[in-house]
Design an enzyme around this catalytic site. Structure first.
Site, PDB file in Angstrom:
ATOM      1  N   GLU A   1       0.802  -1.218   0.000  1.00 48.53           N
ATOM      2  CA  GLU A   1       0.000   0.000   0.000  1.00 48.53           C
ATOM      3  C   GLU A   1       0.838   1.272   0.000  1.00 48.53           C
ATOM      4  OE1 GLU A   1      -0.796  -2.668   1.765  1.00 48.53           O
ATOM      5  OE2 GLU A   1      -2.881  -3.147   1.295  1.00 48.53           O
TER       6      GLU A   1
ATOM      7  N   HIS B   1     -11.134  -5.110   9.333  1.00 46.74           N
ATOM      8  CA  HIS B   1     -11.723  -4.955   7.995  1.00 46.74           C
ATOM      9  C   HIS B   1     -13.073  -4.245   8.053  1.00 46.74           C
ATOM     10  CE1 HIS B   1      -8.764  -8.086   7.052  1.00 46.74           C
ATOM     11  NE2 HIS B   1      -8.962  -7.857   5.778  1.00 46.74           N
TER      12      HIS B   1
END
Lengths: 341, 330
Positions: A75, A144
């Site tokens: 990322e 998440h």
């Protein structure tokens, strides 16, 4: 819920049909890519697989591997790639899949993308769009499921949008891509399959402009993202008791359209802010403070906030359901506000 | 313009003079900045590059104006060698409205997009993925420019370096990774922050070729850089250069040792191989430059720097009414 789509019927001659949130996003992105050759998409599993949420379905077929790039799970490098490419004149769309993953690339978002224009004395712009899925409700547990808009809205230089339905998802995505600043598009996971009327042509929704999703005279509910639907449902319920709730969807939390909120408070004199994120230090605190700074004299009751408790998002469905604010809590909040006068 | 040096036994006079001029410009810019800092004239921090000039000069002499670089905390040398002007650099150190960042960046963040200088960076390793993005943009647009990312030995312990190296390799992008290994991550010696001696070994993990060069020898750096840049420009992907070099001053500032993290002998050993002295001796011995020509470079630069400092000191301060300028575009 009907009020939402009716008040959104702003574009003349549009051909609207029902489309899901994820397909509306996909359509807006594809149209923005057709509109501007400099738009490309990079992320994990965005090209060959079409994205884990099907956000990028069919785009590889149309745009090819030059403009749809599968990257390693990296990322920091992914956002950095977007920053460097944006500084060189492209309009990257980079996907972070789950919002929780911003923790591993926060430097590139906060210290690089957000500050580059300022620190370069204005000589460069960073037209970077970061797409990500936020929110609880899928049993995805604490790593998440978060709504971290308050982290990002706190950073000068960033913009943050939270579409509440398919129409808004498409319009805000197009505007994010066209914008010359780094914009984080927080899609909500629970809303991905939800449908509403969406025009076929490309359109943008102005960033920094709140939307009055339902007009009312008794209490203002300012709801973020997925909470807009819950607030409208609460408003429907309260309407049967003769209570008229005004529902405001900020759409963009940075920049935040406080003027629309202030005007509403002047009409209703009561305000409830509701978001999915943890209440402590959340956007509700900022909105409440600004309302009290500016329209305190119009308040008949203290500004009320509803959000998640100060806890990671739980896994077990029963706990998760209790964690996320819903229609019932909003109804209860409105009643509390009304009891104050 | 780049000259391919790898097969030449002797650099042309033009290349030698170019390398010399770039190093002298860095040295004088930096030593004068150090004096200004010591005199209390500059706000903020100052991370001096003196000692490492051969790296910036050698690499930048292999680049074109449209090639892009990302830099480090210790970015003055890269900026000077890439062609950023003394006036806007000093003005930035002074926090003036005429500075390279309009007084919003300071020493650690000097940039000049017109020169392909995409910024010194206050976050260790952060420039690596940004250079990868710049290289991506060049290829996307069908241009043949390359991107060079400078970083220190310490930065190769941070995730952004590894992610950026892998990303560049897997996408086959025209990026040159230049590690300026000065032996210290701030005040921590290399032996205490990694178990390998050669940072270049790390390139192998990403399928990237690498080369180790004497970072005090501008000609050696230039040859390696020319090869890596040519390689990247012709589409053969990224490469890493590890330049073993040394910084004369402290991590930050001119002096201020709280504890002796390195010995006087060590400093003296490196200074005995000063990159500018080495090049001058070589140039005179080779006959590629006369002593008078070399002296002239020093004098011209001194004059230019005196003028630039006067310009900076006479420049207006930023208008506080413009505090929020450039937070957003549009």
């Amino acid at each position: 819920m009907t009020t939402l789509t009716e008040t959104q019927a702003v574009a003349p001659n549009r051909t609207a049909r029902k489309l899901s949130y994820v397909k509306a996003f996909n359509e807006g992105l594809a149209q923005a890519m057709r509109e501007d050759e400099n738009v490309f998409v990079a992320g994990e599993d965005v090209a060959g697989y079409g994205g884990v949420f099907r956000m990028f379905d069919n785009l590889l077929d149309e745009f090819g591997p030059r403009r749809m790039i599968d990257t390693p799970i990296s990322e920091a490098a992914l956002v950095g790639l977007g920053v460097g490419a944006a500084a060189r004149g492209l309009r990257p769309v980079v996907d972070l899949m789950f919002m929780d993953f911003i923790g591993v690339c926060l430097d590139q978002i906060v210290n690089q993308a957000a500050k580059m224009k300022y620190m370069f004395g204005g000589s460069v712009s960073v037209p970077l769009t970061i797409t990500t899925a936020s929110g609880a409700g899928l049993g995805a547990a604490a790593q998440h499921s978060q709504s971290l808009e308050a982290w990002l809205a706190h950073v000068p230089g960033l913009k943050v949008v939270m579409p509440c339905d398919a129409y808004t998802a498409k319009g805000l995505t197009v505007s994010a891509i066209r914008d010359d600043n780094p914009v984080v598009v927080m899609l909500n996971k629970v809303l991905l399959g939800s449908t509403c009327e969406v025009p076929e042509e490309i359109y943008g929704i102005p960033l920094g402009q709140a939307h009055i999703a339902r007009q009312g005279s008794d209490v203002t509910v300012i709801a973020l993202g997925r909470m807009v639907g819950e607030a409208l449902a609460a408003a429907d319920e309260l309407a049967t008791e003769g209570v008229e709730v005004e529902v405001i969807d900020p759409r963009t939390v940075q920049p935040l359209d406080t003027e629309t909120m202030f005007a509403s408070v002047r009409r209703t004199n009561r305000v409830l802010v509701v978001h999915e994120a943890v209440t402590f230090g959340g956007l509700g605190a900022e909105i409440a403070a600004q309302i009290q700074d500016t329209v305190f004299d119009h308040l008949d009751a203290p500004v009320l906030r509803i959000g998640a408790p100060f806890s990671p998002v739980p896994f077990s469905p029963v706990l998760e359901k209790a964690y996320v604010p819903d229609r019932a809590r909003i109804v209860q909040g409105c009643r509390r506000l009304l009891e104050r006068s | 313009m780049a000259q391919r040096a790898s097969t030449a036994s002797k650099e042309s006079a033009q290349v030698i003079k170019d390398l010399h001029e770039r190093m002298v410009r860095i040295r004088l810019f930096e030593t004068e900045a150090g004096k200004l800092m010591e005199a209390g004239k500059l706000p903020g921090f100052l991370h001096l590059y003196v000692g490492q000039e051969a790296v910036a000069a050698g690499v930048m002499a292999a680049l074109r104006d449209d090639d892009q670089i990302t830099s480090t905390h210790r970015g003055h040398g890269h900026a000077v060698a890439k062609g950023v002007g003394f006036r806007e650099m000093y003005a930035e150190l002074y926090g003036r409205a005429t500075g390279a960042c309009l007084g919003r960046g300071g020493s650690m963040h000097i940039n000049d997009v017109t020169r392909g200088m995409l910024g010194a960076n206050g976050i260790v390793g952060a420039g690596v993925p940004i250079a990868v993005g710049a290289a991506f943009a060049a290829r996307y647009k069908g241009e043949d420019s390359v991107a060079v990312t400078f970083f220190g030995d310490g930065a190769t312990n941070i995730g952004a370096f590894h992610e950026g190296a892998n990303m560049a390799a897997i996408l086959g992008l025209p990026v040159v990774f230049v590690c300026e290994n000065n032996g210290y991550a701030e005040f921590t010696p290399q032996s205490k922050h990694m178990l390998i001696t050669d940072v270049a070994e790390r390139a192998a993990a990403y399928g990237m070729p690498s080369v180790i060069v004497d970072g005090m020898d501008a000609v050696a750096v230039h040859r390696a850089a020319a090869e890596a840049v040519d390689r990247a420009r012709s589409g053969e992907g990224p490469m890493m250069i590890e330049a073993k070099t040394y910084r004369y001053f402290d991590h930050q500032g001119v002096k201020g040792l709280r504890h002796p993290y390195r010995s006087d002998e060590e400093v003296a050993e490196w200074k005995a191989r000063d990159p500018i002295d080495l090049l001058e001796a070589r140039a005179v011995a080779d006959g590629t430059a006369t002593r008078a020509e070399l002296d002239d470079a020093w004098q011209r630069t001194r004059d230019e720097i005196a003028e630039a400092i006067a310009y900076a000191e006479a420049s207006p301060l930023p208008d506080t009414a413009d505090l929020l300028l450039n937070v957003y575009s549009g």
